[in-house]
Scaffold this active site. Sequence first.
Site, PDB file in Angstrom:
ATOM      1  N   SER A   2      45.750  45.064  40.552  1.00 12.99           N
ATOM      2  CA  SER A   2      46.064  43.629  40.501  1.00 12.99           C
ATOM      3  C   SER A   2      46.011  43.108  39.066  1.00 12.99           C
ATOM      4  O   SER A   2      46.779  42.215  38.702  1.00 12.99           O
ATOM      5  CB  SER A   2      45.119  42.841  41.405  1.00 12.99           C
ATOM      6  OG  SER A   2      43.788  43.099  41.079  1.00 12.99           O
ATOM      7  N   HIS A   5      49.221  43.574  37.610  1.00  8.13           N
ATOM      8  CA  HIS A   5      50.226  42.636  38.121  1.00  8.13           C
ATOM      9  C   HIS A   5      50.097  41.229  37.533  1.00  8.13           C
ATOM     10  O   HIS A   5      50.853  40.332  37.864  1.00  8.13           O
ATOM     11  CB  HIS A   5      50.189  42.604  39.655  1.00  8.13           C
ATOM     12  CG  HIS A   5      50.708  43.869  40.253  1.00  8.13           C
ATOM     13  ND1 HIS A   5      50.156  44.441  41.367  1.00  8.13           N
ATOM     14  CD2 HIS A   5      51.710  44.692  39.860  1.00  8.13           C
ATOM     15  CE1 HIS A   5      50.806  45.562  41.633  1.00  8.13           C
ATOM     16  NE2 HIS A   5      51.746  45.725  40.736  1.00  8.13           N
TER      17      HIS A   5
HETATM   18 ZN   LIG Z   1      40.577  45.602  42.563  1.00  8.60          ZN
END
Ligand SMILES: [Zn+2]
Length: 385
Positions: A67, A70
């Site tokens: 993440s 991202h």
């Molecule tokens: Zn994580």
Amino acid sequence: MKGLVLDAKWDPKPDYKPSDWEKETGKAVTGSSIWRHPKLEVRDWPDPKAGPNDVLVAVKACGVCGSDMHFYVTDREGYILYPGLTKFPTILGHEFSGQVVEVGKEVKNLKVGDMVTVEEMQWCGRCTPCRNGFPNHCENLEELGFTIPGAFANYIAVDSKFCWKIDAIAERFGDQARAFEVGALTEPTTVSYNAMFPRAGGFKPGHFVSVFGAGSIGLAAIGLSRAAGAGKIAVFEVSPQRRELAKKVGADYVYDPREVKASEVMMELSHGEGFDFHIEAAGAPHLTVPEMEKALAVNAKVVQIGRAAQRVPMYLETFQVRGSQFFGAQGHSGNGTFPNVIRLVASGRLDLSPIITARYNLADTVDAIARSTTRTDGKIMVKPN
Ligand SMILES: [Zn+2]
Ligand SMILES: [Zn+2]
């Protein structure tokens, strides 16, 4: 102190209408539809203070998560790719361990010097889902490193109710620095554990397990499948480096899904019976779930852990004919998940330490995240103290 701060512009996409709640709280439910032009920088940030129920933790190791990547990579219009709950500016980082350096006056369960890891999901304990035993679906959720300051920083203040001691891991590894790194793997491992066991109810010893995607969540799922007694573990992963790591943590068979047809491989390995437990950790369910669907054993389970903001073609008739189930999962809190993962690691039955493939200082965290975009590492660790 210093921290890796993410700043981005609140600029909803033309086709996305933020709700009143989003406007009031400044939190985006679908981050990728609102946050534009992210800027990542290690810079000064006010020293966190421990409230009465909090502990102040000196961060010793914090892993780079998919993440985090991202937030770094954007789409063509400059929007972040992370589709979840977010509020900026904040400090990123949520897979960490550290040492307690200060305790609030109401804290009973921890003392200065304790080694801890911390839940990323900051559930309230008061809303209906929390009271019904579903803290991962808390209505007042805050997320460390997503909506409130995280752990790519020298210090973090957290409510002691989210902390779990990792001294048992330190006993196993002997060496404190190593124990902090391994302790920082707890968070991603609990995400896999929560999906596989509390959510999907696990599998029986001897069952055949497939894992699609061998990033850190997939690698943890492989280790857990091995520890739980899977009969065969087949892994589908595009990166050759990650396929090697998959073998190190317990995969029996590894394949490049571009070179084989995963469903055919699984039908062959199971002599036509199909696989019992399928784990989606690739975040590409439009590609992986159709393959799983063609290799469902009778009474099979499919568990979705990877995140992807898209629809998936599924032929539900197959799930009916094969008496199979699909499970959604998010988060890692509740159900004894943190202590159980710590026990598994302390016992030596789960050793994910080989997946740590790179280490960075806090000042170089942006480089660490940039490196993660090559998707060749297992887990990249940042060591702030
Ligand atoms: Zn994580
Ligand atoms: Zn709640």
